[in-house]
Design a protein around this motif. Structure first.
Motif, PDB file in Angstrom:
ATOM      1  N   ALA A  75       0.833  -1.201   0.000  1.00 25.93           N
ATOM      2  CA  ALA A  75       0.000   0.000   0.000  1.00 25.93           C
ATOM      3  C   ALA A  75       0.870   1.253   0.000  1.00 25.93           C
ATOM      4  O   ALA A  75       0.565   2.234  -0.702  1.00 25.93           O
ATOM      5  CB  ALA A  75      -0.938  -0.003   1.207  1.00 25.93           C
ATOM      6  N   ALA A  76       1.964   1.230   0.770  1.00 24.00           N
ATOM      7  CA  ALA A  76       2.871   2.381   0.805  1.00 24.00           C
ATOM      8  C   ALA A  76       3.539   2.572  -0.550  1.00 24.00           C
ATOM      9  O   ALA A  76       3.669   3.711  -1.035  1.00 24.00           O
ATOM     10  CB  ALA A  76       3.918   2.188   1.897  1.00 24.00           C
ATOM     11  N   ARG A  77       3.967   1.474  -1.187  1.00 24.22           N
ATOM     12  CA  ARG A  77       4.567   1.581  -2.520  1.00 24.22           C
ATOM     13  C   ARG A  77       3.564   2.141  -3.525  1.00 24.22           C
ATOM     14  O   ARG A  77       3.900   2.989  -4.353  1.00 24.22           O
ATOM     15  CB  ARG A  77       5.090   0.218  -2.991  1.00 24.22           C
ATOM     16  CG  ARG A  77       6.422  -0.167  -2.388  1.00 24.22           C
ATOM     17  CD  ARG A  77       7.027  -1.372  -3.086  1.00 24.22           C
ATOM     18  NE  ARG A  77       6.332  -2.603  -2.772  1.00 24.22           N
ATOM     19  CZ  ARG A  77       6.546  -3.355  -1.707  1.00 24.22           C
ATOM     20  NH1 ARG A  77       7.456  -2.988  -0.835  1.00 24.22           N
ATOM     21  NH2 ARG A  77       5.873  -4.455  -1.513  1.00 24.22           N
ATOM     22  N   GLN A  78       2.315   1.685  -3.436  1.00 23.19           N
ATOM     23  CA  GLN A  78       1.282   2.163  -4.348  1.00 23.19           C
ATOM     24  C   GLN A  78       0.996   3.646  -4.125  1.00 23.19           C
ATOM     25  O   GLN A  78       0.842   4.408  -5.067  1.00 23.19           O
ATOM     26  CB  GLN A  78       0.002   1.343  -4.186  1.00 23.19           C
ATOM     27  CG  GLN A  78      -1.065   1.666  -5.212  1.00 23.19           C
ATOM     28  CD  GLN A  78      -0.602   1.396  -6.626  1.00 23.19           C
ATOM     29  OE1 GLN A  78      -0.083   0.330  -6.925  1.00 23.19           O
ATOM     30  NE2 GLN A  78      -0.772   2.365  -7.507  1.00 23.19           N
ATOM     31  N   GLU A  79       0.964   4.053  -2.844  1.00 19.96           N
ATOM     32  CA  GLU A  79       0.735   5.461  -2.512  1.00 19.96           C
ATOM     33  C   GLU A  79       1.860   6.335  -3.071  1.00 19.96           C
ATOM     34  O   GLU A  79       1.619   7.411  -3.623  1.00 19.96           O
ATOM     35  CB  GLU A  79       0.627   5.630  -1.000  1.00 19.96           C
ATOM     36  CG  GLU A  79       0.306   7.032  -0.557  1.00 19.96           C
ATOM     37  CD  GLU A  79       0.174   7.155   0.955  1.00 19.96           C
ATOM     38  OE1 GLU A  79       0.524   8.232   1.474  1.00 19.96           O
ATOM     39  OE2 GLU A  79      -0.275   6.186   1.608  1.00 19.96           O
ATOM     40  N   MET A  80       3.107   5.845  -2.955  1.00 23.48           N
ATOM     41  CA  MET A  80       4.243   6.591  -3.495  1.00 23.48           C
ATOM     42  C   MET A  80       4.150   6.676  -5.018  1.00 23.48           C
ATOM     43  O   MET A  80       4.403   7.738  -5.606  1.00 23.48           O
ATOM     44  CB  MET A  80       5.563   5.934  -3.074  1.00 23.48           C
ATOM     45  CG  MET A  80       5.901   6.147  -1.614  1.00 23.48           C
ATOM     46  SD  MET A  80       7.406   5.299  -1.117  1.00 23.48           S
ATOM     47  CE  MET A  80       8.611   6.104  -2.134  1.00 23.48           C
ATOM     48  N   ASP A  82       1.423   6.543  -6.835  1.00 29.63           N
ATOM     49  CA  ASP A  82       0.291   7.424  -7.179  1.00 29.63           C
ATOM     50  C   ASP A  82       0.629   8.893  -6.978  1.00 29.63           C
ATOM     51  O   ASP A  82       0.169   9.755  -7.733  1.00 29.63           O
ATOM     52  CB  ASP A  82      -0.946   7.062  -6.352  1.00 29.63           C
ATOM     53  CG  ASP A  82      -1.525   5.701  -6.702  1.00 29.63           C
ATOM     54  OD1 ASP A  82      -1.150   5.138  -7.756  1.00 29.63           O
ATOM     55  OD2 ASP A  82      -2.338   5.199  -5.907  1.00 29.63           O
ATOM     56  N   SER A  83       1.418   9.185  -5.941  1.00 26.10           N
ATOM     57  CA  SER A  83       1.730  10.585  -5.624  1.00 26.10           C
ATOM     58  C   SER A  83       3.001  11.080  -6.302  1.00 26.10           C
ATOM     59  O   SER A  83       3.276  12.279  -6.292  1.00 26.10           O
ATOM     60  CB  SER A  83       1.863  10.764  -4.112  1.00 26.10           C
ATOM     61  OG  SER A  83       3.018  10.088  -3.645  1.00 26.10           O
ATOM     62  N   GLU A  85       5.956  10.450  -5.261  1.00 26.10           N
ATOM     63  CA  GLU A  85       7.021  10.624  -4.265  1.00 26.10           C
ATOM     64  C   GLU A  85       8.124   9.591  -4.487  1.00 26.10           C
ATOM     65  O   GLU A  85       7.882   8.503  -4.991  1.00 26.10           O
ATOM     66  CB  GLU A  85       6.463  10.445  -2.855  1.00 26.10           C
ATOM     67  CG  GLU A  85       5.518  11.527  -2.416  1.00 26.10           C
ATOM     68  CD  GLU A  85       5.026  11.287  -1.000  1.00 26.10           C
ATOM     69  OE1 GLU A  85       5.862  10.936  -0.136  1.00 26.10           O
ATOM     70  OE2 GLU A  85       3.821  11.442  -0.778  1.00 26.10           O
TER      71      GLU A  85
END
Length: 100
Positions: A75-80, A82-83, A85
């Protein structure tokens, strides 16, 4: 297999009523420990609980925690992604925490 009076030493699922389990708790525990299969406890022929070997439970908990960690990392990798970052270098994290 529904067990109403005895607990055979069998591979696979074992079920017994809660009332039988009260009177044969030691045997039910031994069956769960030796077979490494759950002994399901029933009320009105519905499963309400299970006895399992303590070491087996510890392994299940550890596996569930590992899976939770993997899902959080994904989830953290996906959030990065998507954003847009980028990851923070480990040396920078250590410095911010006063560990370097």
């Amino acid at each position: 297999m529904y067990i109403s009076a005895t607990l055979p030493e069998i591979e696979g699922m074992t079920e017994m009523s809660v009332s039988v389990a009260r009177s044969r708790l030691s045997e039910a525990i031994d069956t769960a420990r030796m077979s490494h299969e759950p002994v399901y406890l029933l009320r009105r022929r519905r499963r309400v609980a299970a006895l399992i070997d303590a070491d087996d439970l510890a392994e299940l908990i550890e596996a569930a925690e590992d899976l939770e960690d993997l899902r959080a990392a994904e989830a953290a990798r996906q959030e990065m992604a998507d954003s847009g970052e980028s990851p923070v270098p480990w040396e920078e994290v250590k410095a911010e925490l006063g560990l370097a």
